[in-house]
Design an enzyme around this catalytic site. Structure first.
Site: not given
Ligand code: NDP
Length: 265
Positions: A101, A65
């Site tokens: 989004d 993105k």
């Molecule tokens: P990013 O990789 O940018 O961010 C991930 C976030 O999740 C970070 O804050 C990370 O923390 C945290 N995280 C990851 N794993 C864990 C865990 N096991 N426990 C606690 N925190 C965790 O992801 P995105 O923002 O791109 O996507 C997030 C979610 O949104 C995904 O599941 C994706 O599938 C969903 N999504 C859904 C859409 C829809 O249309 N429904 C559209 C776009 C996304 P840290 O900073 O500490 O690493």
């Protein structure tokens, strides 16, 4: 008119429902378009790949993105503000970028009444764009993340932020899982001892993950709370992208009628 070509770019991309959603709408509405999928390994090649494939428009998913943002000639104001593009349309040889989004998420949560305060669990790219649009719409958003680095940007933008260590729990109208915890594993987005009382005090819980019941939503249901997964967000971001692709020839409900069939198949 020759058929216009569209695609979703991402890596991985095989799981995406977007081709089905858009093709159902093209067919149902009689629009001469065809939508495929393309696994793009190198995000820096997004622009040249777009032109090489002769496309009219694309959606972009993880992890491209920001590359999509950099590939555009013209950005709409909201995409410019949040630095992430998930929809590109070619007009007169120039690439126009949008973020659908965040408005998709805003519409998805608008069905919950009397919501003012929202707690986001997670601080990634999706949390970033949706927090900004919610703030603009008058919601108070707090961001809780397991680690500090991604919180800095939110704090600079005036959001209340916390990690698990320095968080002071209180009642929020809505608690949202914005992390990928539960997507490919069975983990909660935060320790159960922290989450359980938050869910206990909230009006409803939302997860951005779709296609499965996450441990977060399971816990919310166990505690008797209304829940919503990420399907409506996905549907609504798709409809808003479709409006850009087809230059607003159809109204939202018309496109929704056909696109939502993708979730029944
Ligand atoms: P990013 O990789 O940018 O961010 C991930 C976030 O999740 C970070 O804050 C990370 O923390 C945290 N995280 C990851 N794993 C864990 C865990 N096991 N426990 C606690 N925190 C965790 O992801 P995105 O923002 O791109 O996507 C997030 C979610 O949104 C995904 O599941 C994706 O599938 C969903 N999504 C859904 C859409 C829809 O249309 N429904 C559209 C776009 C996304 P840290 O900073 O500490 O690493």
């Amino acid at each position: 008119m020759s058929r216009e070509l569209f695609a979703i770019f991402g890596n991985p991309v095989s799981h995406s429902k977007s081709p089905l959603m858009h093709n159902l709408a093209f067919k149902g509405l009689g629009y001469s378009g065809c939508y495929g999928r393309y696994r793009l390994e190198d995000g820096a090649r997004l622009r040249e790949t777009f032109f090489a494939l002769g496309l009219k428009g694309i959606n972009i998913t993880v992890p491209h993105k920001e590359h999509a943002y950099n590939a555009c000639d013209v950005l709409d104001d909201f995409a410019k503000k949040v630095g992430a593009v998930n929809t590109i349309v070619k007009r007169d040889g120039r690439l126009y970028g949008y973020n659908t989004d965040a408005p998709g998420f805003l519409k998805a949560i608008s069905e919950f009444d009397n919501v003012k305060t929202v707690l986001f669990l997670g601080a990634g790219g999706t949390a970033q764009s949706t927090a900004v649009i919610l703030k603009e719409a008058g919601y108070q958003v707090t961001i809780l993340n397991r680690s500090t680095p991604r919180l800095e940007k939110f704090a600079k933008e005036g959001f209340e932020t916390a990690t698990f260590d320095n968080f002071t729990p209180k009642a929020y109208d809505l608690v949202v899982n914005m992390t990928s915890a539960g997507l490919e594993d069975e983990s909660l987005p935060a320790p159960k001892t922290l989450i359980e009382p938050l869910i206990g005090q909230t009006k409803a819980c939302v997860d951005v993950i779709y296609g499965k019941e996450t441990p977060f939503l399971k816990l919310a249901k166990t505690l008797g709370k209304p829940t919503k997964d990420g399907s409506d967000m996905l549907l609504y971001q798709g409809i808003i992208a479709f409006e850009h692709f087809t230059s607003y020839q159809y109204d939202f409900e018309e496109a929704k009628y056909y696109m939502q069939k993708a979730f029944e198949l």
